[in-house]
Design an enzyme around this catalytic site. Structure first.
Site, PDB file in Angstrom:
ATOM      1  N   GLY A  33      39.249  33.030  44.722  1.00 12.93           N
ATOM      2  CA  GLY A  33      38.144  33.838  45.290  1.00 12.93           C
ATOM      3  C   GLY A  33      38.485  34.289  43.629  1.00 12.93           C
ATOM      4  O   GLY A  33      38.991  33.953  42.529  1.00 12.93           O
ATOM      5  N   ASN A  34      37.161  35.691  43.075  1.00 10.09           N
ATOM      6  CA  ASN A  34      37.268  36.645  42.015  1.00 10.09           C
ATOM      7  C   ASN A  34      37.134  38.115  42.254  1.00 10.09           C
ATOM      8  O   ASN A  34      36.336  38.337  43.368  1.00 10.09           O
ATOM      9  CB  ASN A  34      36.471  35.809  41.177  1.00 10.09           C
ATOM     10  CG  ASN A  34      35.126  35.510  40.920  1.00 10.09           C
ATOM     11  OD1 ASN A  34      34.365  36.829  41.112  1.00 10.09           O
ATOM     12  ND2 ASN A  34      34.866  33.987  41.592  1.00 10.09           N
ATOM     13  N   ARG A  35      37.215  38.502  41.490  1.00  8.14           N
ATOM     14  CA  ARG A  35      36.900  39.786  41.766  1.00  8.14           C
ATOM     15  C   ARG A  35      35.607  40.734  41.434  1.00  8.14           C
ATOM     16  O   ARG A  35      34.975  41.950  41.676  1.00  8.14           O
ATOM     17  CB  ARG A  35      37.836  40.898  40.876  1.00  8.14           C
ATOM     18  CG  ARG A  35      38.790  41.004  40.924  1.00  8.14           C
ATOM     19  CD  ARG A  35      39.746  41.425  40.505  1.00  8.14           C
ATOM     20  NE  ARG A  35      39.850  42.940  40.687  1.00  8.14           N
ATOM     21  CZ  ARG A  35      39.930  43.509  39.360  1.00  8.14           C
ATOM     22  NH1 ARG A  35      39.545  43.288  38.195  1.00  8.14           N
ATOM     23  NH2 ARG A  35      39.030  44.828  39.189  1.00  8.14           N
TER      24      ARG A  35
END
Ligand code: CTP
Ligand code: CA
Length: 224
Positions: A33-35
Site C-alpha cells: 500500500g501507500n500513505r
C-alpha cells in the site's frame, strides 16, 4: 444570495474524482500500500458539490469520510480502480485523478496465507507493472472532457519539482497537472498542502499553499 449559497459555477457538470491509495494484494491478509489518506480528494468532492456539480467518487481505502451527496464507489486494488474508472469516465465532464495508484502489483496473488518458513530467511517478491490509468484516460478523452492528474514528487527545490512535473505532464497527456511535494512528513495525511498547477504545455497556472479545501477550490477554478 451568492454570499450565503456560494457560487454554483459547476451546476450541471459531472465531476469524477479518484482518491485514496490502492492496495495490491499479496495473499488474503497482506497487501502493498501507500500513505495516501484521501484528504485532498475529499476536499475536492466537497468543494465540487458546493459549487453545484454532480460528483462521483471512486475511493480506495480512504481514511476520511466522503461527503454526503457524492455517488461513492469503493475500490481497493489498482485493478478495481481501473474497472470503475473505465465504466465511469465517459459519462463525466471533468475527471480528477487524485488517487495514489500503485505502480506495481505482485505477479502472483496467493489464495492461501503465505507461511513464514516457506520463504526462508531472505526472499524477494516478484512485481509486475500496472497500466497507467491517467495516460490511457487522457489518450481516449473526448475534446470536451477535462482531465486533471496529480504528481507526487520528493524534491527539495522548486526548479527540480517543476522539471519533474513538466516531464510527467508531457508523458501523461492530460489537460492539467497538480504538482505536489511529498516527503516523510509532508503531503500525505496532513491538513495542508503546497501545490503548483501546470497547464498542458507546462505553463504555471496557479501556485497555492494552504488548507486542502482552499487548494481544491483553485483546482476546480481551472476547469471552468
Ligand atoms: N496514475 C495512474 N495510473 C498509475 C499510476 C499513477 O493513473 N498506474 C496517476 C495518478 O493518479 C496521478 C498521476 O498518474 O494522477 C501521477 O502519479 P505519479 O505516481 O506521480 O506518477 P507516475 O507516472 O506513476 O510516476 P512516478 O511514480 O515514477 O513518479
Ligand atoms: Ca507512481
Amino acid at each position: 444570495d451568492t454570499l450565503i449559497l456560494g457560487v454554483k459555477d459547476l451546476l450541471g457538470k459531472r465531476v469524477l474524482i479518484t482518491g485514496g491509495g490502492t492496495r495490491e494484494p499479496i495473499d488474503p491478509v497482506r497487501f502493498i500500500g501507500n500513505r495516501s489518506t484521501g484528504r485532498q480528494s475529499v476536499a475536492l468532492a466537497t468543494a465540487a458539490l458546493e459549487r453545484g456539480a454532480d460528483v462521483t467518487f471512486i475511493g480506495a481505502n480512504l481514511e476520511v469520510q466522503v461527503p454526503v451527496g457524492a455517488r461513492f464507489i469503493a475500490v481497493s486494488s489498482s485493478a478495481e480502480l481501473q474497472g470503475a474508472l473505465e465504466r465511469e469516465a465517459e459519462s463525466h465532464d471533468i475527471v480528477i485523478m487524485a488517487a495514489a495508484i500503485a505502480d506495481y502489483r505482485p505477479a502472483i496473488v496467493s489464495d492461501s496465507k503465505l507461511k513464514k518458513n516457506a520463504l526462508g530467511e531472505r526472499s524477494t517478491l516478484e512485481l509486475v507493472q500496472n497500466p497507467d490509468l491517467l495516460a490511457a484516460l487522457a489518450a481516449n478523452a473526448r475534446p470536451d472532457q477535462f482531465i486533471i492528474g496529480f504528481a507526487a514528487e520528493t524534491s527539495d527545490d522548486k526548479e527540480s519539482l517543476l522539471a519533474l512535473g513538466r516531464e510527467k505532464l508531457a508523458r501523461k497527456g492530460c489537460d492539467a497537472l497538480v504538482v505536489n511535494g511529498v516527503g516523510w512528513d509532508t503531503g500525505f495525511g496532513t491538513e495542508v498542502n503546497d501545490v503548483i498547477i501546470l497547464a498542458r504545455g507546462g505553463d504555471i497556472l496557479v501556485e497555492v499553499s494552504g488548507e486542502k479545501r482552499a487548494i481544491a477550490e483553485r483546482i476546480l477554478d481551472i476547469t471552468r
